[in-house]
Scaffold this motif. Structure first.
Motif, short mmCIF file in Angstrom:
data_model
loop_
_atom_site.label_atom_id
_atom_site.label_comp_id
_atom_site.label_asym_id
_atom_site.label_seq_id
_atom_site.Cartn_x
_atom_site.Cartn_y
_atom_site.Cartn_z
N TYR A 1 0.77 -1.03 0.02
CA TYR A 1 -0.04 0.20 -0.08
C TYR A 1 0.83 1.24 0.10
O TYR A 1 0.35 2.25 -0.69
N LEU B 1 -7.20 -5.18 -0.18
CA LEU B 1 -6.40 -4.49 -0.52
C LEU B 1 -6.24 -4.27 -2.01
O LEU B 1 -6.49 -3.03 -2.68
N TYR C 1 -8.46 -3.02 5.33
CA TYR C 1 -8.61 -2.71 3.85
C TYR C 1 -9.87 -2.82 3.21
O TYR C 1 -10.21 -2.27 2.21
#
Length: 378
Positions: free
Chosen positions: A167, A203, A259
């Motif tokens: 990320y 994610l 996420y």
């Protein structure tokens, strides 16, 4: 051929590390094998490129070891080339990714090593992406390799650390000649293909949903465009659909993580035909879930914005008071909520202060325009 070598490099490196080569020596051997591939493949392409690279890289590693420890020849018997077996066909990229996110590394070092070893980017490309001299980045990567070599490689980074590193890479966006956001999505796709953890899917969904708005975030002359003012016709509907589908499958597993909650918020924004039609009540509910999952002050600040949209700007300002004032964008959020409350003189002053605190030229210019606009309205 360049793309093929880039895809194969982390796989080959992972095989050497699994066979017992230390990280730095393994990468040196792989780089030598790549040089040989570039020289030989155009005239004599191998039937199995991956196997060819593994064989050549392993021999390069053995040669280097022999030159370094010639006095210990008997110890090298265990390092002779193993007989190929079915385990050699597995993809070692995942192991390598976790190794690059070793708990002994700082986040910055883990990011750099991941991009170098797993992403296949050059040191120069990584340095340009992070706006540092190439020599500085080379030193950072070298230190990371030494740390890995000295650490217990039997304890690679855990999944949470890997997701954080990916990320961090994604949030760097596009700088230099490297699209780090696209690279992060590519690596996360690889991880998702090998993992059934819903947070990995969460994610990936979050990245796709954010990336779908990329072309609308800036004007042609580089000016920042806030979410509420973006031309939604420019959003990538295919990426949004893919992100929503991945998110729904993850949420169905009933193992909510941060996420997934962030992706759910992004999906609500993507689903709204216009900013005015955003379902802020649901957005706030998801921020409440996210706040229960993490004590992040950034989450608390973003939640205050949602409170302001649902319960009014004064309620939003009360929520902001509970957030530390050194959190990025704290002043800008206060300016926005004061403007919503009709207190333009305070909003002007806060926008101007936020512009001075901005960390990028695009953000600074945007906040300066907001300050000028509210001053002219006083």
């Amino acid at each position: 051929m360049e793309e093929l070598l880039r895809d194969l490099t982390p796989q080959v490196l992972g095989v050497l590390v699994r066979r017992g080569a230390d990280f730095a020596a393994a990468e040196d051997a792989v780089q030598e094998a790549l040089v040989e591939a570039v020289r030989r493949w155009p005239d004599d392409p191998p039937a199995e490129p991956r196997g060819w690279l593994i064989t050549v890289a392993w021999r390069k590693f053995i040669d280097a070891r022999r030159s370094e420890v010639a006095r210990h020849r008997r110890e090298l018997a265990d390092l002779e080339e193993p007989v190929p077996g079915p385990t050699e066909q597995r993809d070692d990229t995942l192991r390598l990714l976790f190794l690059c996110c070793h708990p002994s590394l700082t986040p910055g070092s883990a990011v750099a090593l991941t991009l170098r070893a797993v992403g296949g980017l050059t040191t120069r490309q990584i340095a340009e992406a992070y706006l540092v001299p190439e020599a500085t980045m080379a030193q950072r990567i070298s230190r990371a390799k030494r740390t890995i070599g000295a650490a217990d490689v039997g304890q690679p980074g855990d999944l949470r650390t890997v997701l954080k590193v990916l990320y961090l890479i994604f949030n760097e966006g596009y700088t230099g000649e490297v699209d780090l956001a696209a690279e992060a999505i590519r690596l996360t796709r690889q991880l998702a293909a090998s993992s059934d953890e819903p947070e990995v899917a969460g994610l990936l969904a979050l990245m796709l949903l954010h990336h779908a708005r990329r072309t609308a975030r800036f004007t042609d002359d580089g000016a920042l465009v806030p979410l509420a003012d973006q031309d939604r016709a420019r959003w990538d509907t295919a990426a949004i659909a893919a992100g929503v589908e991945i998110l729904q499958a993850a949420l169905a597993r009933d193992r909510l993580g941060e996420y997934q909650a962030q992706a759910a918020i992004a999906a609500l924004h993507a689903d709204a035909p216009s900013a005015a039609e955003t379902d802020w009540t649901q957005v706030l509910e998801w921020y409440d879930e996210l706040a229960r999952l993490t004590d992040s002050p950034v989450v608390a600040l973003n939640r205050a914005v949602a409170v302001g949209e649902v319960d009014g700007p004064l309620a939003g300002l009360r929520a902001v008071e509970r957030v530390p004032d050194d959190v990025p964008r704290h002043t800008a959020v206060r300016a926005y909520l004061h403007e919503r409350a009709g207190d333009l003189s305070v909003a002007h002053e806060l926008y101007a202060r936020a512009a001075r605190q901005a960390t990028s030229a695009a953000e600074r210019d945007h906040l300066t325009r907001q300050a000028a606009r509210t001053r002219s309205s006083v």
